[in-house]
Design a protein around this motif. Structure first.
Motif, mmCIF file in Angstrom:
data_model
loop_
_atom_site.group_PDB
_atom_site.id
_atom_site.type_symbol
_atom_site.label_atom_id
_atom_site.label_comp_id
_atom_site.label_asym_id
_atom_site.label_seq_id
_atom_site.Cartn_x
_atom_site.Cartn_y
_atom_site.Cartn_z
ATOM 1 N N ARG A 172 97.944 -38.182 -53.291
ATOM 2 C CA ARG A 172 98.055 -39.458 -54.002
ATOM 3 C C ARG A 172 98.103 -40.624 -53.023
ATOM 4 N N ALA A 173 98.878 -40.460 -51.957
ATOM 5 C CA ALA A 173 98.974 -41.513 -50.946
ATOM 6 C C ALA A 173 97.620 -41.730 -50.273
ATOM 7 N N GLU A 174 96.940 -40.644 -49.953
ATOM 8 C CA GLU A 174 95.620 -40.753 -49.327
ATOM 9 C C GLU A 174 94.624 -41.407 -50.269
ATOM 10 N N ASN A 175 94.691 -41.054 -51.542
ATOM 11 C CA ASN A 175 93.797 -41.652 -52.537
ATOM 12 C C ASN A 175 94.014 -43.162 -52.627
ATOM 13 N N GLY A 176 95.264 -43.588 -52.608
ATOM 14 C CA GLY A 176 95.567 -45.013 -52.642
ATOM 15 C C GLY A 176 95.015 -45.738 -51.431
ATOM 16 N N GLN A 177 95.140 -45.121 -50.264
ATOM 17 C CA GLN A 177 94.599 -45.733 -49.044
ATOM 18 C C GLN A 177 93.084 -45.834 -49.101
ATOM 19 N N LEU A 178 92.442 -44.792 -49.610
ATOM 20 C CA LEU A 178 90.985 -44.810 -49.705
ATOM 21 C C LEU A 178 90.491 -45.857 -50.706
ATOM 22 N N ARG A 179 91.207 -46.026 -51.801
ATOM 23 C CA ARG A 179 90.826 -47.059 -52.773
ATOM 24 C C ARG A 179 90.952 -48.454 -52.165
ATOM 25 N N LYS A 180 92.019 -48.672 -51.401
ATOM 26 C CA LYS A 180 92.218 -49.960 -50.742
ATOM 27 C C LYS A 180 91.093 -50.217 -49.743
ATOM 28 N N ALA A 181 90.739 -49.200 -48.957
ATOM 29 C CA ALA A 181 89.662 -49.344 -47.974
ATOM 30 C C ALA A 181 88.334 -49.622 -48.676
ATOM 31 N N ALA A 182 88.095 -48.968 -49.799
ATOM 32 C CA ALA A 182 86.848 -49.183 -50.532
ATOM 33 C C ALA A 182 86.751 -50.618 -51.040
ATOM 34 N N LYS A 183 87.859 -51.185 -51.507
ATOM 35 C CA LYS A 183 87.851 -52.587 -51.949
ATOM 36 C C LYS A 183 87.517 -53.520 -50.797
ATOM 37 N N GLU A 184 88.094 -53.235 -49.615
ATOM 38 C CA GLU A 184 87.804 -54.061 -48.442
ATOM 39 C C GLU A 184 86.332 -53.963 -48.059
ATOM 40 N N TRP A 185 85.781 -52.753 -48.111
ATOM 41 C CA TRP A 185 84.368 -52.572 -47.762
ATOM 42 C C TRP A 185 83.455 -53.294 -48.744
ATOM 43 N N GLU A 234 112.716 -37.798 -57.931
ATOM 44 C CA GLU A 234 112.221 -36.916 -56.871
ATOM 45 C C GLU A 234 110.756 -37.209 -56.545
ATOM 46 N N GLU A 235 109.948 -37.462 -57.576
ATOM 47 C CA GLU A 235 108.524 -37.722 -57.358
ATOM 48 C C GLU A 235 108.318 -39.001 -56.537
ATOM 49 N N PHE A 236 109.112 -40.022 -56.810
ATOM 50 C CA PHE A 236 109.025 -41.276 -56.052
ATOM 51 C C PHE A 236 109.366 -41.035 -54.589
ATOM 52 N N MET A 237 110.448 -40.273 -54.343
ATOM 53 C CA MET A 237 110.844 -39.989 -52.967
ATOM 54 C C MET A 237 109.771 -39.179 -52.245
ATOM 55 N N ALA A 238 109.201 -38.200 -52.942
ATOM 56 C CA ALA A 238 108.149 -37.377 -52.335
ATOM 57 C C ALA A 238 106.919 -38.222 -52.015
ATOM 58 N N ASP A 239 106.570 -39.137 -52.911
ATOM 59 C CA ASP A 239 105.421 -40.018 -52.667
ATOM 60 C C ASP A 239 105.674 -40.941 -51.479
ATOM 61 N N ALA A 240 106.893 -41.443 -51.359
ATOM 62 C CA ALA A 240 107.234 -42.320 -50.237
ATOM 63 C C ALA A 240 107.159 -41.562 -48.915
ATOM 64 N N VAL A 241 107.651 -40.329 -48.904
ATOM 65 C CA VAL A 241 107.585 -39.503 -47.699
ATOM 66 C C VAL A 241 106.127 -39.214 -47.353
ATOM 67 N N ALA A 242 105.329 -38.907 -48.367
ATOM 68 C CA ALA A 242 103.908 -38.634 -48.126
ATOM 69 C C ALA A 242 103.189 -39.865 -47.588
ATOM 70 N N LEU A 243 103.552 -41.025 -48.093
ATOM 71 C CA LEU A 243 102.939 -42.270 -47.613
ATOM 72 C C LEU A 243 103.285 -42.495 -46.148
ATOM 73 N N TYR A 244 104.535 -42.240 -45.781
ATOM 74 C CA TYR A 244 104.935 -42.374 -44.375
ATOM 75 C C TYR A 244 104.167 -41.384 -43.502
ATOM 76 N N ARG A 245 104.072 -40.156 -43.953
ATOM 77 C CA ARG A 245 103.375 -39.130 -43.167
ATOM 78 C C ARG A 245 101.880 -39.409 -43.086
ATOM 79 N N ALA A 292 100.528 -42.169 -42.702
ATOM 80 C CA ALA A 292 100.309 -43.178 -41.664
ATOM 81 C C ALA A 292 100.153 -42.534 -40.294
ATOM 82 N N GLY A 293 100.548 -41.295 -40.156
ATOM 83 C CA GLY A 293 100.357 -40.565 -38.918
ATOM 84 C C GLY A 293 101.081 -41.157 -37.722
ATOM 85 N N GLY A 294 102.232 -41.763 -37.940
ATOM 86 C CA GLY A 294 103.001 -42.336 -36.846
ATOM 87 C C GLY A 294 102.543 -43.723 -36.432
ATOM 88 N N LYS A 295 101.553 -44.279 -37.123
ATOM 89 C CA LYS A 295 101.042 -45.607 -36.781
ATOM 90 C C LYS A 295 101.869 -46.728 -37.402
#
Length: 118
Positions: free
Chosen positions: A86-99, A20-31, A33-36
């Motif tokens: 968690r999904a937002e945190n992962g995105q922010l960490r990725k962006a920080a590495k790029e910066w 269930e946690e994996f499915m919830a994380d996947a749904v959160a990751l999709y959301r 993205a904000g439709g992008k």
């Protein structure tokens, strides 16, 4: 069986092999993205098919709709909020590495151009 919604209370198929946690994380990751991003793109990132992710999002929406009827004003449960964060945190960490990489490149650029001019 409910005549208003014949699917309610009817179990079809087999139990999902995903936690269930994996499915919830996947749904959160999709959301997050904000439709992008398309279902297929997000699904490829987590290792499932686009249709699987689409069904998880639909189920989460239906579940949130039932929560609204019980008096949950936001429709977001604690687990959904945690998955979103968690999904937002992962995105922010990725962006920080790029910066950091961009900053390092820009820090070295003056030395590179000084050598080229000599």
């Amino acid at each position: 069986m409910d005549l208003a919604d014949p699917r309610r209370g009817v179990l079809v198929g087999r139990k999902s092999p995903y936690p269930e946690e994996f499915m919830a994380d996947a749904v959160a990751l999709y959301r997050a993205a904000g439709g992008k991003r398309a279902y297929a793109a997000v699904a490829a990132d987590v290792g499932v098919t686009g249709e699987t992710l689409r069904s998880w999002v639909r189920q989460a929406d239906e579940h949130a709709g039932r929560d609204h009827s019980r008096g949950d004003p936001t429709g977001a449960s604690r687990d959904e909020e945690l998955a979103r964060l968690r999904a937002e945190n992962g995105q922010l960490r990725k962006a920080a590495k790029e910066w950091e990489l961009e900053r390092e490149i820009l820090r070295r650029a003056p030395a590179y151009f000084d050598q080229e001019m000599k």
